[in-house]
Design an enzyme around this catalytic site. Sequence first.
Site, PDB file in Angstrom:
ATOM      1  N   MET A  32       0.836  -1.204   0.000  1.00 22.36           N
ATOM      2  CA  MET A  32       0.000   0.000   0.000  1.00 22.36           C
ATOM      3  C   MET A  32       0.871   1.254   0.000  1.00 22.36           C
ATOM      4  O   MET A  32       0.381   2.360   0.278  1.00 22.36           O
ATOM      5  CB  MET A  32      -0.947  -0.007   1.204  1.00 22.36           C
ATOM      6  CG  MET A  32      -1.898  -1.201   1.165  1.00 22.36           C
ATOM      7  SD  MET A  32      -3.425  -0.932   2.072  1.00 22.36           S
ATOM      8  CE  MET A  32      -2.811  -0.649   3.710  1.00 22.36           C
ATOM      9  N   HIS A  39       9.175  -3.505   3.481  1.00 22.83           N
ATOM     10  CA  HIS A  39       8.759  -3.701   2.085  1.00 22.83           C
ATOM     11  C   HIS A  39       9.977  -4.017   1.204  1.00 22.83           C
ATOM     12  O   HIS A  39       9.925  -4.908   0.344  1.00 22.83           O
ATOM     13  CB  HIS A  39       8.108  -2.431   1.532  1.00 22.83           C
ATOM     14  CG  HIS A  39       6.850  -2.005   2.236  1.00 22.83           C
ATOM     15  ND1 HIS A  39       6.766  -0.832   2.955  1.00 22.83           N
ATOM     16  CD2 HIS A  39       5.625  -2.576   2.312  1.00 22.83           C
ATOM     17  CE1 HIS A  39       5.536  -0.694   3.443  1.00 22.83           C
ATOM     18  NE2 HIS A  39       4.825  -1.746   3.067  1.00 22.83           N
ATOM     19  N   ASP A 152       2.273  -9.185   9.050  1.00 20.93           N
ATOM     20  CA  ASP A 152       0.819  -9.342   8.938  1.00 20.93           C
ATOM     21  C   ASP A 152       0.543 -10.837   8.859  1.00 20.93           C
ATOM     22  O   ASP A 152       0.228 -11.373   7.789  1.00 20.93           O
ATOM     23  CB  ASP A 152       0.316  -8.589   7.705  1.00 20.93           C
ATOM     24  CG  ASP A 152       0.649  -7.111   7.797  1.00 20.93           C
ATOM     25  OD1 ASP A 152      -0.061  -6.391   8.497  1.00 20.93           O
ATOM     26  OD2 ASP A 152       1.658  -6.675   7.194  1.00 20.93           O
ATOM     27  N   VAL A 178      10.776  -7.107   9.629  1.00 16.81           N
ATOM     28  CA  VAL A 178      11.918  -6.198   9.760  1.00 16.81           C
ATOM     29  C   VAL A 178      11.576  -5.184  10.847  1.00 16.81           C
ATOM     30  O   VAL A 178      10.472  -4.625  10.864  1.00 16.81           O
ATOM     31  CB  VAL A 178      12.227  -5.493   8.425  1.00 16.81           C
ATOM     32  CG1 VAL A 178      13.360  -4.486   8.595  1.00 16.81           C
ATOM     33  CG2 VAL A 178      12.589  -6.530   7.367  1.00 16.81           C
TER      34      VAL A 178
END
Length: 284
Positions: A32, A39, A152, A178
């Site tokens: 997102m 990421h 998640d 991380v």
Amino acid sequence: MAPRVLRSVEEVKAWGAELRRAGRRLALVPTMGFLHEGHLSLMREGRHRADVVATSIFVNPTQFGPKEDLSRYPRDFEGDLARCASAGVDVVFAPEAGAMYPPGYQTYVEVTEVSKGLCGDRRPGHFRGVATIVTQLLCLFRPDVALFGEKDYQQLQVIKAMNRDLHLGVDIVGMPTVREADGLAMSSRNAYLSPEERKRALALSRGLGAAQALARAGTSEASALTEAVRRELRAADLREDYVELVDAERLTPLPTLQPGQPARLLVAAFSGSTRLIDNQPIGG
Ligand code: AMP
């Protein structure tokens, strides 16, 4: 090199067809945006596992509840492009909401079991939105491999179940969380935290660490392990959303740790008005 930016479904279809004709392996990293090292770790792993890496940057409206932070979700598209370039991403797909949900759109994906409990109970409809957009992206890109974060954790299990049940045939890779140097799990939502809330947010990772230490010392009851997390939340004056010990795959509650049964401890709590989540494997 700056990644190529694709905005429409048609562009992705044409680009993907060309890629498959050339016989090149594709890794996809759905996000997102407001990208951070978490990421980027997925993108770098994608580079190792495929010839070409694509990232999607899309704040998916169907996974936000009516009272959630869709309209104020942090964005930094130019910064994200630079970060994608640094991680070796070839293509960034950044559609408008109307490209993914055009007029007449009416198909949703529901994963019934692992979506239950935890975030599934606290955020009704959230995993339906996640499963729907990830199915769209996997069908559109047809990647060989897609990478997701264990940060998640329930989302990762939902995506694995959906990929299996719908025969999508993608290699779904889960990557470790991380963290910042002090232990806080990286999250785009950390940007909402005031300096004081940021300090108090450390109670999540600290609590999980305390529970892990207890488990290593032989404690196996869920009540004692979850209490170790709750103690840290209380000390930091964080409001608990949930603290649960669950089976690492099915996500069903476990009363005790059992030898040979992988378990996961998950926590969600509010620092100020910001909801944060964290989790870790425990025992075993
Ligand atoms: P998001 O942009 O928050 O939807 O996250 C996109 C992907 O990055 C998801 O697969 C997340 O699980 C993953 N991710 C987010 N934060 C982290 C982190 N701290 N470490 C590893 N992966 C993460």
